[in-house]
Write an enzyme that holds these catalytic residues in place. Structure first.
Site, short mmCIF file in Angstrom:
data_model
loop_
_atom_site.label_atom_id
_atom_site.label_comp_id
_atom_site.label_asym_id
_atom_site.label_seq_id
_atom_site.Cartn_x
_atom_site.Cartn_y
_atom_site.Cartn_z
N SER A 103 24.26 1.54 -46.29
CA SER A 103 24.21 0.23 -46.81
C SER A 103 24.54 0.37 -48.44
O SER A 103 24.60 -0.67 -49.12
CB SER A 103 22.74 -0.31 -46.50
N HIS B 97 30.58 -1.01 -42.85
CA HIS B 97 29.32 -1.29 -42.88
C HIS B 97 29.12 -2.70 -42.03
O HIS B 97 29.55 -3.53 -42.03
CB HIS B 97 28.83 -1.55 -44.22
N GLU C 93 31.78 -4.92 -43.77
CA GLU C 93 32.25 -4.44 -45.18
C GLU C 93 33.13 -3.25 -44.94
O GLU C 93 32.92 -2.19 -44.54
CB GLU C 93 31.22 -4.20 -46.23
N ASN D 92 24.74 -6.18 -50.21
CA ASN D 92 23.60 -5.77 -50.60
C ASN D 92 23.31 -5.64 -52.37
O ASN D 92 22.15 -6.02 -52.57
CB ASN D 92 23.33 -4.26 -50.06
#
Length: 289
Positions: free
Chosen positions: A122, A143, A155, A194
């Site tokens: 992450s 991801h 991602e 994130n």
């Protein structure tokens, strides 16, 4: 890589790893899931089977398709069983040392020099993991988002060493085989989602920590006032407070911005084992049955 990817390995059979394995199996791929030992491997199989059963009960998958998908999943406690994989996705705890050790081991175990090693991290820079191998050009970030069988986004994160053809192959795999939508990010801690999401969650935690508002009121405010499907503290509980803290620490280490620093309340809750849904208690309480 010559030909399409049909043999996939997943390292880690927790919530994310089991979800990644499930979507691969549902896509018709020969999928091997590696856990720490045989007992953990049985737990990973149970998580995948339970998720497939929920999909059947909700009418998202028919019984035969679910059984076929489960039949394509093999669970093991040995990394050596990933030797013939064309793609291996690492999905273990969000810890640099743990992930680096796995990538160094996979580099020696996975036989095909053209095989791709991907990380579901992450927040940890992909370059650190790629440099643990002798094939950094074949390493990238892939991801997924929780729950993996439901959320359509991935991602893609290329390091400075990742070859363009590696990115092209995995983007095609994510889109055409798994049915996911891919966005691209530079190799920076937190990537796109994130880097935007974690400061929002930390702000909500600070609001509850200070007594400005209760956890319930914080979540209700964003759900009913901003039409968010889930409030920030419920979302933090779903992600796992340990994971939120780890991502925050990675972001703060890289950018040194105060908004990324994990609040003391979050750190204490992690130390207490109050990690959210997976432990039955975080900012809210949950039925673990």
């Amino acid at each position: 890589m010559n030909g399409s990817i049909t043999r996939v390995g997943v390292v880690g059979g927790g919530q994310m790893g089991a979800g990644i394995a499930e979507v691969c199996a549902r896509a018709g791929l020969d999928t091997v899931v590696c856990e720490a030992d045989a007992t953990a491997a049985r737990g990973a199989r149970r998580r995948a089977a339970d998720s497939l059963e929920r999909a059947v009960q909700r009418g998202k998958l028919d019984r035969i398709a679910a059984e076929d998908a489960l039949g394509r999943l093999v669970f093991t406690g040995s990394l050596d069983d990933l030797a013939d994989r064309q793609l291996v996705v690492e999905a273990v705890i969000e810890n640099t040392d743990a992930k680096t050790e796995i990538f160094a081991a996979l580099d020696k175990i996975v036989e095909d020099p053209e095989a791709i090693l991907a990380t579901n991290t992450s927040s940890i820079p992909v370059m650190r993991l790629g440099m643990a191998t002798h094939r950094a050009d074949r390493v990238l970030g892939l991801h997924f988002f929780n729950p993996v069988p439901v959320l359509p986004l991935v991602e893609l994160v290329a390091s400075l060493h990742t070859a363009p053809e590696t990115v092209t192959a995995i983007e095609a795999f994510a889109r055409d085989t798994l049915g996911k939508t891919a966005i691209h990010s530079q190799d920076r801690a937190g990537f796109v989602v994130n880097a935007l999401l974690i400061p929002y969650l930390l702000s909500a935690i600070r609001m509850a920590e200070s007594g400005f508002a209760t956890a319930t009121d914080v979540d209700s405010g964003m759900e009913l006032g901003c039409a968010h499907p889930m409030g920030p503290l419920k979302l933090a509980d779903l992600i796992g407070l340990d994971t939120v803290a780890s991502i925050a620490e990675s972001l703060y280490e890289e950018f040194k911005e105060p908004l990324y620093a994990p609040p003391p309340l979050l750190q204490r809750m992690v130390e207490a084992g109050l990690l959210g849904r997976k432990t039955g208690r975080g900012f809210h309480t949950y039925d673990r049955g």
